[in-house]
Scaffold this motif. Structure first.
Motif, PDB file in Angstrom:
ATOM      1  N   ARG A  41       8.152  -5.739  -2.478  1.00 32.89           N
ATOM      2  CA  ARG A  41       6.820  -5.744  -1.861  1.00 32.89           C
ATOM      3  C   ARG A  41       6.016  -4.507  -2.286  1.00 32.89           C
ATOM      4  N   ALA A  42       6.701  -3.502  -2.827  1.00 31.69           N
ATOM      5  CA  ALA A  42       5.986  -2.313  -3.303  1.00 31.69           C
ATOM      6  C   ALA A  42       5.348  -2.612  -4.658  1.00 31.69           C
ATOM      7  N   THR A  43       4.284  -1.874  -4.981  1.00 28.36           N
ATOM      8  CA  THR A  43       3.606  -2.090  -6.261  1.00 28.36           C
ATOM      9  C   THR A  43       4.489  -1.580  -7.401  1.00 28.36           C
ATOM     10  N   PRO A  44       4.266  -2.088  -8.614  1.00 32.75           N
ATOM     11  CA  PRO A  44       5.076  -1.607  -9.743  1.00 32.75           C
ATOM     12  C   PRO A  44       5.030  -0.091  -9.888  1.00 32.75           C
ATOM     13  N   ARG A  45       3.912   0.515  -9.553  1.00 36.36           N
ATOM     14  CA  ARG A  45       3.774   1.969  -9.680  1.00 36.36           C
ATOM     15  C   ARG A  45       4.765   2.686  -8.747  1.00 36.36           C
ATOM     16  N   THR A  46       4.847   2.173  -7.545  1.00 38.07           N
ATOM     17  CA  THR A  46       5.771   2.788  -6.588  1.00 38.07           C
ATOM     18  C   THR A  46       7.220   2.464  -6.963  1.00 38.07           C
ATOM     19  N   GLN A  47       7.420   1.226  -7.424  1.00 39.22           N
ATOM     20  CA  GLN A  47       8.782   0.861  -7.847  1.00 39.22           C
ATOM     21  C   GLN A  47       9.262   1.792  -8.956  1.00 39.22           C
ATOM     22  N   GLY A  52       3.101 -12.636  -2.522  1.00 39.07           N
ATOM     23  CA  GLY A  52       2.648 -11.254  -2.333  1.00 39.07           C
ATOM     24  C   GLY A  52       3.675 -10.228  -2.739  1.00 39.07           C
ATOM     25  N   THR A  53       4.583 -10.625  -3.625  1.00 44.42           N
ATOM     26  CA  THR A  53       5.593  -9.655  -4.063  1.00 44.42           C
ATOM     27  C   THR A  53       5.370  -9.301  -5.527  1.00 44.42           C
ATOM     28  N   PHE A  54       6.000  -8.234  -5.968  1.00 44.17           N
ATOM     29  CA  PHE A  54       5.959  -7.798  -7.369  1.00 44.17           C
ATOM     30  C   PHE A  54       7.406  -7.810  -7.867  1.00 44.17           C
ATOM     31  N   PRO A  55       7.801  -8.880  -8.554  1.00 37.54           N
ATOM     32  CA  PRO A  55       9.210  -8.972  -8.980  1.00 37.54           C
ATOM     33  C   PRO A  55       9.602  -7.757  -9.820  1.00 37.54           C
ATOM     34  N   LEU A  56      10.812  -7.288  -9.617  1.00 38.59           N
ATOM     35  CA  LEU A  56      11.289  -6.128 -10.367  1.00 38.59           C
ATOM     36  C   LEU A  56      11.429  -6.497 -11.836  1.00 38.59           C
ATOM     37  N   ASP A  76       0.811  -1.222   0.000  1.00 40.27           N
ATOM     38  CA  ASP A  76       0.000   0.000   0.000  1.00 40.27           C
ATOM     39  C   ASP A  76       0.844   1.272   0.000  1.00 40.27           C
ATOM     40  N   LEU A  77       2.139   1.129  -0.213  1.00 41.40           N
ATOM     41  CA  LEU A  77       3.009   2.309  -0.284  1.00 41.40           C
ATOM     42  C   LEU A  77       2.743   3.061  -1.593  1.00 41.40           C
ATOM     43  N   LEU A  78       2.540   4.371  -1.492  1.00 42.90           N
ATOM     44  CA  LEU A  78       2.252   5.166  -2.694  1.00 42.90           C
ATOM     45  C   LEU A  78       3.504   5.918  -3.146  1.00 42.90           C
ATOM     46  N   PRO A  79       3.569   6.268  -4.442  1.00 41.73           N
ATOM     47  CA  PRO A  79       4.730   7.032  -4.912  1.00 41.73           C
ATOM     48  C   PRO A  79       4.952   8.305  -4.097  1.00 41.73           C
TER      49      PRO A  79
END
Lengths: 318, 491
Positions: free
Chosen positions: A113-119, A157-161, A75-78
């Motif tokens: 663990r951060a969403t692709p958008r935040t990454q 629950g992860t979003f691979p880079l 749920d971390l936002l940019p």
């Protein structure tokens, strides 16, 4: 004019300073210094509790720079990392509140663990050295180093880079578990208080910027550059590799070799520097073929295999 | 040093000289279109001003009034100087065209500088990405813009010049020297602009990648460009244009004669300008060739070989120019330029191999002379003993390492291609045991010589050489130990 011996002296002092906090992590520390001098970012793939945060904090404290930690969650936002504009009632205007990304040493813990958008919001900061919020661009204070970590074991629950983002990391490293004697030493060192509280700066961010300039003067003989390029090109044709290292990988390896040579007090690069850095700089940039992944082949093993195959081209003996 | 400051001036000179050339030729064809000498200043001034304005000041937000004022600055005085007559249309048109051309070049230079804005610093730092990204946007790659204009204007001028010469308008004309001068200026300015644009583009990419190449590179680049231009000017103005008898026409006539008459070779006749070539009478009847023999075929093959060699030489010369201009980006050439670069590379490789072969022969000759013996050739080819070692022409530290590696290779300590010198040094350290410091000293010295910018001088070099000789002795002694061991075992 900053000379190579000043870089070597800086390396010695930093190793000593960080070594007072980290036990038995000389190789990882040296790689971190290489990334710092090259203006790159580091990806640390390791299990929790091996000292990743301490390493980043010790680095920040040693250069007298600012440090911040981002614990990445889905749920971390940019705007949580870049900062955001909030309305100031007294001023009657929006005021920018900088986020943790505005520090010089940033630890992005468990980045996957951060969403692709935040990454991807990290991309601009890592690639361009700036962040844009509400159409306003803010330059990040140099030196700027992002040390991102990810757990190599747990993936739920992860979003691979994605490959493009992995390619943005200058090098990847692993700290690993300490040996018995090292772990025992850690226990005694932390018995009363944490040594990180006593770490004093041995240099300044301004001096680091000068050193970053100095390493670009390190001489790279043509055959070494050719070896480096052949090595990178070989990653693109290896039978187990689907996607090899990009030209950015060559640039990174080139600059990293210059930094390592300078840290060792040399004003010229050796093929040994390239070999020493090939795994940290190239392995995370490789995408293996599906069958190789299923067989458990590791990218680092592919790079090591290439190091045994690609000719260094030191001398023609025939 | 950024070359951008000079490029608009070059673009202006090139645009003005090309347009003036066109105007002078037009004046030859139709005297009413002759241009006055003061127009030179207008064409040059408008092109240079427009190029600088576009390269440094022009933006999409520049008001149209400013642009019109800028154009009016050149056209209004011209209107009065042209005597307010119809000639203003012709002279003003030329000035406008020159102004437009300069503007086009300037805008292109400005766009080339904005590559990082378009693609981002990271993408711009990667040459191939920049190339592909620009192509995908429907734009031609930056340098191709300059190349297309250079080739297009060159072709146009060649057609005009050819037409004027064919009609005999240039010979004896008072404009002949002006045409020659302008042709030279256009050639020099055009090629310098092309080379400069390439360098400018590379400088942009280097700055995006934060790379710091040798500061002397632009100076070396320009010096090489100057040399190429000088060679071209000599070729254009001094070298004979007619490479007779190796013209296609002459060869065709010879071949036709051979096929028709066998051994009897026709002698090429001198003919005046404008006269059509006279083919032999037999050409009219394409019957069975009479008396076609081996000599005719040999001559035919020789003719083709000569033609192939001549073509290869021209390709290699063109390849040399391309390689000098494009340097590391030669791999991106396509089609005929790629073939030319390949021809040059092949020629260079062949010459290098020939040179290496001659060096090897030269090295082996004194050895063969020094060691005449019953074993003859084998003994002569073998490496000389330790006493004779330092009398060899190759006596540097690198040569010593090669000798060490060859000697150690015979004892099973091969220097593998994938090993670095220091890795090999550590292998020797393990094998020779007590000589660790000696080996470290030699290999560190070797690294400084092989990979350092300054190398080693004087006493330091001598120390490293001494260490190397000592290692060589130890390795040779190792052989003795092995032989004695095997001898003992054998006994």
């Amino acid at each position: 004019m900053t000379q190579v011996h000043e870089v070597a002296e800086f390396g010695r002092q930093m190793m000593e300073n960080i070594g007072s906090v980290m036990v038995g992590k000389e190789t990882a520390t040296r790689m971190l210094l290489v990334a710092l001098l090259s203006g790159g970012h580091v990806l640390v793939e390791d299990v929790p509790g091996v000292g990743k945060t301490m390493l980043a904090r010790a680095l920040a404290a040693s250069i007298g720079g600012s440090f911040s930690r981002i614990q990445c969650t889905p749920d971390l936002l940019p705007s949580d990392i870049t900062g955001l504009s909030v309305y100031d009632q007294r001023a009657g205007d929006f005021v920018f509140r900088p986020g943790p990304l505005m520090s010089q040493i940033v630890l992005a813990d468990e980045i996957n663990r951060a969403t692709p958008r935040t990454q991807s919001s990290l991309l601009e900061a890592m690639g361009e050295g700036q962040v844009t919020v509400d159409g306003q661009t803010y330059r990040l204070e140099q030196p700027f180093l992002v040390m991102a970590t990810q757990n190599p074991v747990e993936f739920e629950g992860t979003f691979p880079l994605p490959e493009a983002q992995l390619d943005r990391f200058f090098l990847s490293l692993s700290l690993g578990y300490p040996s018995v004697s090292q772990e025992k030493e850690v226990l005694y060192r932390l018995q009363e208080r944490h040594p990180i509280e006593d770490v004093a700066p041995v240099t300044s961010p301004e001096q680091v910027r000068l050193l970053q300039q100095a390493i670009t003067k390190v001489y790279v003989e043509e055959s070494v550059a050719e070896y480096l390029v052949r090595l990178v090109q070989a990653t693109r044709t290896h039978p187990q590799v689907q996607l090899g290292a990009s030209p950015r990988g060559s640039l990174a390896l080139f600059r990293a070799a210059q930094a390592l040579a300078a840290l060792e007090g040399r004003d010229y690069v050796l093929p040994d520097d390239v070999k020493q850095l090939a795994v940290p700089v190239l392995a995370h940039r490789l995408t293996l073929k599906a069958d190789s992944i299923l067989r458990g082949v590791q990218p680092a093993a592919v790079v090591r295999d290439l190091l045994r195959q690609v000719p260094v081209g030191a001398e023609e003996l025939n | 040093m950024s070359v951008k400051g000079y490029l608009p001036a070059l673009a202006g000179i090139f645009s003005a000289s090309v347009l003036l050339l066109g105007a002078l030729y037009a004046g030859l064809f139709a005297p009413a279109l002759a241009v006055p000498p003061w127009l030179w200043a207008f064409l040059l001034g408008s092109a240079v001003e427009s190029a600088y304005f576009a390269a440094y000041l022009l933006s999409p937000r520049t008001p149209w009034t400013v642009r019109l004022l800028e154009l009016g600055f050149w056209l209004v005085p011209l209107y009065f100087l042209a005597g307010r007559s119809w000639r203003f249309l012709w002279l003003g048109g030329l000035t406008f065209l020159s102004w437009l051309l300069g503007r086009d070049y300037g805008a292109q230079l400005r766009d080339m500088e904005r590559v990082a804005d378009l693609l981002g610093d990271q993408a711009a730092s990667t040459v191939s990405w920049e190339y592909e990204a620009l192509e995908s946007q429907g734009q031609s790659p930056a340098v191709e813009f300059f190349w297309r204009r250079l080739a297009g204007f060159g072709l146009l001028m060649a057609v005009l010049a050819s037409a004027a010469h064919r009609r005999g308008l240039v010979e004896g004309s008072h404009l002949a020297w002006q045409l020659k001068l302008l042709g030279g200026i256009a050639l020099c300015a055009g090629l310098t602009l092309q080379g400069g644009a390439y360098l400018f583009r590379l400088q942009m990419l280097w700055s995006c990648a934060k790379a710091e190449p040798d500061p002397a590179l632009p100076r070396v680049w320009m010096r090489n460009l100057g040399l190429i231009l000088l060679a071209l000017l000599v070729l254009v103005y001094l070298a004979p244009v007619d490479y007779s008898p190796l013209t296609a026409e002459t060869i065709g006539r010879l071949v036709m004669g051979l096929l028709q008459r066998g051994w009897e070779m026709p002698v090429p006749q001198e003919r005046s300008a404008g006269e059509r070539p006279q083919f032999p009478q037999e050409e009219a009847t394409y019957g069975e060739p009479q008396g076609l023999d081996v000599a005719g075929l040999v001559f035919l093959i020789i003719s083709f070989l000569l033609l192939a060699i001549f073509t290869a030489i021209i390709l290699a010369v063109v390849g040399f120019i391309l390689v000098e201009l494009t340097k590391a980006e030669v791999e991106r050439l396509r089609g005929l330029p790629k073939l030319a670069a390949a021809a040059y590379a092949a020629l260079r490789k062949a010459l290098a191999e020939l040179s290496a072969l001659l060096r090897r022969v030269k090295l082996q000759l004194p050895q063969a002379r020094r060691t005449p013996g019953p074993l003859g050739r084998d003994q002569g080819a073998a490496p000389p003993g330790p006493g004779a070692r330092m009398h060899l022409p190759e006596r540097g530290i690198r040569a010593l390492l090669r000798r060490i590696a060859r000697e150690a290779g015979k004892k099973g300590l091969a220097f593998l291609p994938s090993q670095t010198p220091w890795e090999y040094g550590k292998l020797l350290q393990r094998r020779l045991g007590s000589q660790e410091d000696l080996i470290a000293e030699f290999f560190q010295g070797y690294q400084a010589v092989r990979y350092g910018a300054r190398g080693l001088q004087g006493a330091a070099e001598q120390r490293v050489l001494a260490a190397g000789r000592e290692i060589l002795k130890k390795i040779e002694a190792l052989e003795g130990e092995e032989q004695s061991d095997s001898g003992t075992r054998g006994g």
